[in-house]
Design a protein around this motif. Sequence first.
Motif, PDB file in Angstrom:
ATOM      1  N   GLY B 100       0.835  -1.211   0.000  1.00  0.00           N
ATOM      2  CA  GLY B 100       0.000   0.000   0.000  1.00  0.00           C
ATOM      3  C   GLY B 100       0.861   1.249   0.000  1.00  0.00           C
ATOM      4  N   ILE B 101       1.918   1.234   0.805  1.00  0.00           N
ATOM      5  CA  ILE B 101       2.830   2.390   0.837  1.00  0.00           C
ATOM      6  C   ILE B 101       3.462   2.597  -0.541  1.00  0.00           C
ATOM      7  CG2 ILE B 101       4.939   3.330   1.880  1.00  0.00           C
ATOM      8  CD1 ILE B 101       2.879   3.209   3.935  1.00  0.00           C
ATOM      9  N   LEU B 103       2.204   1.903  -3.459  1.00  0.00           N
ATOM     10  CA  LEU B 103       1.210   2.528  -4.338  1.00  0.00           C
ATOM     11  C   LEU B 103       1.048   3.994  -3.971  1.00  0.00           C
ATOM     12  CD1 LEU B 103      -1.684  -0.053  -4.610  1.00  0.00           C
ATOM     13  CD2 LEU B 103      -0.379   0.912  -6.479  1.00  0.00           C
ATOM     14  N   LEU B 104       0.883   4.239  -2.675  1.00  0.00           N
ATOM     15  CA  LEU B 104       0.658   5.601  -2.197  1.00  0.00           C
ATOM     16  C   LEU B 104       1.793   6.511  -2.645  1.00  0.00           C
ATOM     17  CD1 LEU B 104      -1.326   7.160  -0.378  1.00  0.00           C
ATOM     18  CD2 LEU B 104       0.217   6.741   1.514  1.00  0.00           C
ATOM     19  N   GLY B 107       1.886   7.243  -6.417  1.00  0.00           N
ATOM     20  CA  GLY B 107       0.875   8.226  -6.808  1.00  0.00           C
ATOM     21  C   GLY B 107       1.177   9.610  -6.262  1.00  0.00           C
ATOM     22  N   LEU B 108       1.506   9.664  -4.978  1.00  0.00           N
ATOM     23  CA  LEU B 108       1.622  10.962  -4.301  1.00  0.00           C
ATOM     24  C   LEU B 108       2.831  11.761  -4.787  1.00  0.00           C
ATOM     25  CD1 LEU B 108      -0.193  12.289  -2.280  1.00  0.00           C
ATOM     26  CD2 LEU B 108       1.233  11.438  -0.440  1.00  0.00           C
ATOM     27  N   VAL B 110       4.241  11.854  -7.815  1.00  0.00           N
ATOM     28  CA  VAL B 110       3.944  12.492  -9.105  1.00  0.00           C
ATOM     29  C   VAL B 110       2.854  13.550  -8.922  1.00  0.00           C
ATOM     30  CG1 VAL B 110       3.199  12.089 -11.459  1.00  0.00           C
ATOM     31  CG2 VAL B 110       4.641  10.420 -10.331  1.00  0.00           C
ATOM     32  N   PHE B 111       1.885  13.228  -8.058  1.00  0.00           N
ATOM     33  CA  PHE B 111       0.827  14.193  -7.742  1.00  0.00           C
ATOM     34  C   PHE B 111       1.431  15.494  -7.203  1.00  0.00           C
ATOM     35  CE2 PHE B 111      -2.457  15.970  -4.961  1.00  0.00           C
ATOM     36  CZ  PHE B 111      -3.583  15.865  -5.754  1.00  0.00           C
ATOM     37  N   GLU B 120       4.784  16.327 -14.641  1.00  0.00           N
ATOM     38  CA  GLU B 120       4.827  15.012 -14.020  1.00  0.00           C
ATOM     39  C   GLU B 120       6.175  14.676 -13.416  1.00  0.00           C
ATOM     40  OE1 GLU B 120       3.438  11.899 -16.467  1.00  0.00           O
ATOM     41  OE2 GLU B 120       1.359  12.568 -16.355  1.00  0.00           O
ATOM     42  N   ARG B 212       8.797   9.447 -12.587  1.00  0.00           N
ATOM     43  CA  ARG B 212       8.143   8.255 -12.020  1.00  0.00           C
ATOM     44  C   ARG B 212       9.023   7.009 -12.162  1.00  0.00           C
ATOM     45  NH1 ARG B 212       3.047   7.743 -13.449  1.00  0.00           N
ATOM     46  NH2 ARG B 212       2.743   9.613 -14.672  1.00  0.00           N
TER      47      ARG B 212
END
Lengths: 386, 306
Positions: B100-101, B103-104, B107-108, B110-111, B120, B212
């Motif tokens: 989960g970390i 994935l987080l 995403g975070l 690049v966000f 990006e 990324r």
Amino acid sequence: MDRRAVPAKIGWAVFLERLTATDARLGVAVAGLGLLAGGLVAALAGGSPLGLFRALLQAATGWDAARQVWNIRYVGEWLAVATPLILTGLSMGFAARAGLFNIGAEGQYIAGLTAAQFAALYLPPVPVLHAFLCVAAALAAGAVWGGLAGWLKARFGASEVVATIMLNYLAFYLSRWLTQAIPGATTYRTPAIPASAQLDAGFLKTLSGGSNLGWGFFAALGAALLFWWLLERTRMGYALRASGLNPDAAMAGGINPGRVGIFAMCLAGAFAGLAGASVALGSFNHGRVLSEFDNYGFMGIAVALAGGARGFGVAAAGLFFGLLASAQTLMQGQGIPRELAVIVSGIVVILLSMKAGLGALAGRLGGSAVGAPCDARPEPGEGNGG
Amino acid sequence: MAEFLPFLRTLAMMAAPLAIAGMAGLVSERSGVVNVALEGLMGAGAFAAAAVHYALEGPAGAASAWLALGAAMAFGMVFALPHAAATVGLGANQVISGMGINLLSSGLTVFLCKALFGMERTPVFGLGLLPGLWGFYPTLWLALAVVALTWFWLYRLPSGLRLRACGEHPEAAESAGVPVRRVRCLAVLASGALAGLAGGGMVLTHTIQFTRGTIGGAGFMALAAVSLGRWRPGGVGMAASLFGLAVAASVYAVNLDALRRLPPDFFSMLPYAVSLLVLVALPNTGSSPRAAGSAWPIRRGPGGSR
């Protein structure tokens, strides 16, 4: 603590307890919570949370709330995107039930994808049969690539975690090398794949407004069913689950853990190989020279973990993650960075990892004797796999 | 000999972040918390280092890269916080939480790039960390220091003994008065700081901006190094060096006339093929921390007392 001294249960403690009583309820609750958190992040970044939910609504139903138009193609795209995710989830999940941590779905996916492309380009374009042979080639390639990790573990005691990580990269570069060697291939694509190899279903295309939805989706659903049947209804499945839960007890019971491991990794690889075929023969009309990982295999780890490594759980989780993935481009259209979908998936996975703790928390808050039913079962994928 | 020093420099550049990240994994797993989040934590560190270095390069000059590494450690620790809270606080499944970390973080980061820079990736910084003594990047000396200090801590200090006890036999540790949960929590945070440092060192020596793909699986390679190095600092450092050696060899092999006809993808495969062979050739003496992966305290179901 004297139970009689505990006052009547607080309303929301009861609620929390009921919510965590089954995996399905918990999954839905956690998905909702993850989406709310996503809305919050969108709002913090100055975007509109409404845009996130509109994008998800449109991806799930085809209804564009902003322009008040309906286009079913989005539903087809959702299911098409979910297809490889369900399959790689089954791959990771199947190995996890045998107590193996398969990080290698990505490599097995690439093996399947590459084999499907080769079969599509080199086998005679006989209608129907051609597509079947391509899928068979993908299944076999994935099974070999997965089985290799299982064999290395059985024969040499090599950790499947390390082996599958290495095999991912080997598959990636090997695929690039072989695919570029095809006559007429450029640095990024091969010549066109004949229509006879493709998994398109004409009626589905018509029904879903020209989306990429094809036979692959039904293959994924069939695979989920097969997953359940193999594990719950066959001798091999029993041996597999037994060695996953307690290898020593399984061995004492006459189960050969090495053979079970190879079988589990072969099957896991075949699921991921099928995912490769579904993408190679479903989404593209030419073969690809991969320039980076497609990441379906890595996402499959999250899908399997979220789905509790059970056939129907994985299918549901794959649909949810597929929904997030297919909503990404729509989110861009709403002025929301597409990465929000990945953030939401991360939050959902972290929340799901805590389900045992949440159940226990509910039990403590309510002071009930029901406690934490989710605790009773060992977690698939537990341990470090080393 | 003239060829040899540049070869060593490439080796060190590739191996140093892996060794530091390997120590991150080691510290966490020896305390009993499996950390498959190394990839994501390195990404968080790389993002923070690149962003801070881009912002401070002008005003802070040469100190900027070091401040960036500090920021990378802090950011890595922030991203390790949910892992600590979930696994230690709520007894979460450690593998799931770690993924989960990952994935987080993917995403975070690049966000945040989009939110801060409108694209990006982070903007390009001018100079990263500069090669120093004998032309080696400072990450080499950092990595050597981190490995040595980790060994000293785990095997020569009382707190290191306590940490290992928590990973081997938490019941015994608890009965000897070791606060298992606090130790594990601190270990995970230290792991986050080290992984962040590794990611920061990587972005400041390998490339000119954060994208990324900057980490590109190095966290998983570090995870492999922990297992290959049998959960011991020296072993993990050697495993990281082996990966570095294989990558450096593949970089240099491209230039050999005899091998020039082979496609570049063949050389890219070499490090992973070598690692796989070593994995098979090494005798498998299982030495993973016995309690790694299990929550503490073990929940005894309804009515169980803490």
